[in-house]
Design an enzyme around this catalytic site. Structure first.
Site, PDB file in Angstrom:
ATOM      1  N   CYS A 312       5.395  -8.639 -16.787  1.00  0.00           N
ATOM      2  CA  CYS A 312       4.996  -9.464 -15.658  1.00  0.00           C
ATOM      3  C   CYS A 312       4.481  -8.577 -14.527  1.00  0.00           C
ATOM      4  O   CYS A 312       5.140  -7.597 -14.158  1.00  0.00           O
ATOM      5  CB  CYS A 312       6.197 -10.281 -15.191  1.00  0.00           C
ATOM      6  N   CYS A 315       7.423  -9.029 -11.480  1.00  0.00           N
ATOM      7  CA  CYS A 315       8.784  -8.511 -11.577  1.00  0.00           C
ATOM      8  C   CYS A 315       8.958  -7.501 -12.698  1.00  0.00           C
ATOM      9  O   CYS A 315      10.073  -7.027 -12.922  1.00  0.00           O
ATOM     10  CB  CYS A 315       9.766  -9.666 -11.779  1.00  0.00           C
ATOM     11  N   CYS A 325      -0.929 -20.842 -26.472  1.00  0.00           N
ATOM     12  CA  CYS A 325      -1.718 -20.684 -25.259  1.00  0.00           C
ATOM     13  C   CYS A 325      -1.439 -19.325 -24.634  1.00  0.00           C
ATOM     14  O   CYS A 325      -0.288 -18.884 -24.563  1.00  0.00           O
ATOM     15  CB  CYS A 325      -1.358 -21.797 -24.280  1.00  0.00           C
ATOM     16  N   CYS A 330       5.997 -16.431 -16.305  1.00  0.00           N
ATOM     17  CA  CYS A 330       7.230 -15.642 -16.320  1.00  0.00           C
ATOM     18  C   CYS A 330       8.371 -16.465 -15.723  1.00  0.00           C
ATOM     19  O   CYS A 330       8.147 -17.413 -14.965  1.00  0.00           O
ATOM     20  CB  CYS A 330       7.009 -14.367 -15.512  1.00  0.00           C
ATOM     21  N   CYS A 332      10.179 -15.653 -13.438  1.00  0.00           N
ATOM     22  CA  CYS A 332      10.191 -15.549 -11.977  1.00  0.00           C
ATOM     23  C   CYS A 332       9.147 -16.443 -11.338  1.00  0.00           C
ATOM     24  O   CYS A 332       9.013 -16.441 -10.113  1.00  0.00           O
ATOM     25  CB  CYS A 332       9.946 -14.081 -11.567  1.00  0.00           C
TER      26      CYS A 332
END
Lengths: 570, 161
Positions: A312, A315, A325, A330, A332
């Protein structure tokens, strides 16, 4: 992995907004505009498309014999020759009937036969049988013939002569034919020195059956298979274990059928030209090179990198994709693109299919070796190839059953207000379109890898830049809309209320049309703008929304036709 | 004089025996000019002396041909090689192997030892120079283990010699 953080708005998707009347109308207008932008890329009407599509037949061994018999009979009648010479003519012209018609018109019968190496003596057509030909080779009153191979004398009934008039005893013919079958010969030619006349099939079969029945059976099978190997329009199904079928493509005459993609009734899907798995819009030579490149251990490393190095951007937690897809969220709350790792907004307005050389953040230039640059370039294309290939598997294996369940729920749900919404076909139709485009995307990256900056020899740099720009624009839009369609279908497959189902249907229908137009446009761009730039011209299969042509079973013959010529033996 | 190759040979079939006996009888009645059959009990291997034709580069010279017959002669071609020393010829290798299409792909069952001998003499007679083939050394090295010339994939390209 550095990637483009450029956010461009290609499609407005108000998934999270509540629909009031005014806003809904605005969305509809946007959809219409979006479709209108692709007018130039729109497909011709279905009727026209069906007319131009090559017809494919799946031919079993029995049907192959029937089809072969049909062609042999036509040539025998057309040119007035025996069966074995008809076969030689067809083999010479690669089993293309139209070429024989053309040559017969242009050259006449005698030149046509000479061109194919067929020996037909003038008196042969007027004689009542080979016995008269034999009689002509002997002095008047003679009742015995000396075979020039074994030097024995034989009565007339124990010898055979071919079209050329050369005469040998049946024992020597038999041993000669058996040796030829053992050697793998497909054409039996006369034993005489320097004689190229082809032996009568009926005589060959008759003599072999008596003493070498196994060889006779092998010869029959080999004659049957020879027409597949000689013909440009027929090829064996590449399935393993072999399903026993050959596929025949009856084309539109322009040679386009040789680049068709075919689906055999046994389930194998393959490129008719090279026999490998379907790979359009990537040409055969590029696909072959890609397959060879992927075989090495280096690609295993890259595959691991693709699967395990996503994190990510906010984070830094590792990211694993759930579903087909590539718009990933994430825990977060950050949205990102799985392919390049860049942060995206919740509306997923993000395009990253183009490879940008020496791209970097903040304008800092990093010096790189040529090898490093090559590796980075390969990584760009390979990552997207791998990601879309995995997405296809997810969307086929997991989303497919969910879509089927949705279709069943729609049929059973009596609370849905519109009869159009309860039509259960729209999820499956949209899903098929999604799968089709998802298959095309990885192949388009293979084409791009070899076509752009990868050393492909091109003729005109300016045309190349324009064509590349157009191709990558279409590819980027296709990729974007495929992701939106994938997410729309995944959401629709979850339990939802009536209003959401109505909206999902509308979105899915619109998106399916959009991705189909983009896909067709990309194929046309490849065939008409990119491939002509190559020094060595290449071709690809024409685009069809439903993918490779389904081969129909060739009807088996209902009756055996064409009796064998009378036996020469008494 | 030892043989330069010793292929494992199956015994002749009945058809091959009959034909070879007839060929031998015909040879004794009217042998081809310039050739002499060396008498032996082995019907499966003929050794034939070849004398170069008058007025050619090989006039007066004598060479020996060895002809080995396969089980299914004449449906299969015989193996024909020159015994050591082989003539210096652009299509004859120093190990005795002969580059001549009728010994391989163009063999026909209607051919005989006589017709093969006449073709070989014709090839010798039309030689422009006494020299080895260009690839002689490499070819002979590859055939070190007594390989048969029938196992070679020949490329026939010179019809003049």
């Amino acid at each position: 992995m550095d990637g483009s953080d450029d956010e461009c708005c290609y499609y407005y998707d108000a998934v999270d907004s509540d629909g009031d009347e005014e806003e809904e109308e605005e969305i509809i207008m946007l959809d219409e505009d979006d479709v209108g932008l692709l007018d130039g890329a729109a497909l011709p009407p279905p009727e026209e498309e069906v007319e131009h599509r090559a017809i494919c037949w799946a031919i079993t061994k029995e049907s192959l014999a029937a089809a072969q018999e049909q062609d042999l009979s036509m040539v025998m009648n057309l040119v007035n020759v025996e069966r074995h010479n008809a076969r030689a003519l067809l083999a010479h012209h690669r089993w293309k009937m139209e070429r024989i018609y053309d040559r017969l018109d242009m050259m006449g019968r005698d030149a046509l036969l000479r061109d194919a190496g067929v020996v037909v003596l003038p008196e042969k057509s007027s004689s009542s049988g080979s016995s008269m030909a034999m009689a002509k080779t002997n002095p008047p009153g003679s009742v015995a013939v000396t075979c020039n191979v074994c030097f024995e004398e034989y009565p007339l009934g124990s010898v055979s002569a071919m079209d050329c008039g050369h005469c040998f005893c049946n024992d020597c013919w038999t041993e000669y034919f058996a040796a030829a079958v053992s050697d793998g010969s497909k054409q039996m030619r006369c034993m005489e020195v320097k004689c190229t006349a082809i032996c009568d099939e009926a005589v060959v079969r008759l003599l072999l059956h008596g003493k070498h029945p196994g060889a006779a059976a092998r010869l029959d099978r080999r004659l049957l298979e020879a027409c597949v190997e000689a013909s440009d329009a027929v090829r064996w199904c590449p399935s393993a274990p072999h399903c026993g079928r050959a596929i025949r493509v009856d084309g539109g005459g322009g040679g386009e059928e040789r680049y068709a993609e075919v689906s055999c009734p046994c389930g194998a899907v393959f490129c008719f030209r090279c026999g490998g798995g379907a790979h359009s819009p990537c040409p055969c030579p590029m696909w072959d090179k890609w397959g060879a490149m992927r075989g090495g251990g280096e690609v295993d490393n890259l595959k691991w990198i693709v699967a395990n190095t996503k994190s990510c951007p906010k984070c830094s937690k590792p990211i694993e994709k759930n579903g087909g897809c590539n718009h990933v969220t994430c825990t977060c709350g950050q949205h990102l693109c799985y392919a390049c790792g860049a942060a995206t907004g919740t509306l997923y307005m993000h395009i990253c299919n183009r490879y940008k050389e020496e791209g970097g953040g903040g304008g800092v230039k990093v010096e790189m070796t040529a090898g490093g640059r090559q590796r980075l370039r390969f990584m760009h294309y390979y990552e997207r190839f791998e990601i879309h290939t995995e997405s296809y598997k997810e969307e086929q294996g997991k989303l497919g059953p969910a879509i089927d369940a949705l279709a069943r729920r729609l049929e059973a749900d009596a609370t849905l207000p519109w009869s159009g919404t309860r039509d259960a076909r729209w999820p499956s139709a949209a899903h098929r379109r999604l799968l089709r485009c998802r298959q095309v995307l990885p192949r388009s990256y293979v084409l791009a890898y070899y076509m752009f900056g990868g050393g492909a020899a091109t003729r005109r740099e300016r045309e190349e830049a324009a064509a590349q720009n157009r191709f990558e624009d279409l590819q980027g839009q296709l990729e974007h809309h495929v992701e939106v369609l994938s997410r729309t279908l995944a959401a629709a497959a979850r339990p939802a209320d009536a209003a959401e189902v109505v909206k999902a249907k509308r979105d899915a229908d619109n998106l399916a049309r959009v991705v189909e137009g983009l896909c067709a446009g990309m194929y046309r761009c490849v065939q008409d703008e990119l491939l002509p730039l190559l020094v060595e011209p290449m071709n690809i299969a024409a685009y069809h929304p439903d993918g490779p042509a389904m081969a129909k079973e060739f009807p088996p013959a209902t009756s055996v036709t064409g009796g064998a010529p009378p036996a020469t033996r008494h | 004089m030892t043989s330069s190759s010793s292929p494992s040979r199956k015994a002749l079939s009945k058809i091959a025996c009959n034909r070879l006996q007839k060929e031998l009888a015909e040879w004794q009645v009217s042998p081809p000019s310039g050739f002499k059959y060396r008498v032996s009990d082995n019907l499966q291997r003929w050794v034939i002396e070849v004398t170069g034709a008058a007025g050619t580069l090989y006039a007066g010279e004598t060479y020996q041909l060895q002809v080995d017959f396969p089980e299914h002669y004449p449906m299969e071609a015989p193996q024909v090689i020159f015994l050591n020393p082989a003539p210096m010829h652009p299509h004859i290798y120093s190990n005795g192997h002969i580059c001549l299409d009728i010994l391989y792909d163009s063999w026909s069952p209607a051919m005989t030892v006589s017709s093969v001998c006449i073709s070989i003499l014709s090839m010798l007679s039309s030689s422009p120079a006494k020299q080895r083939p260009q690839d002689n050394d490499r070819y002979v090295r590859n055939c070190r283990n007594g390989r048969s010339p029938k196992e070679t994939r020949w490329w026939f390209h010179d019809d003049k010699v």
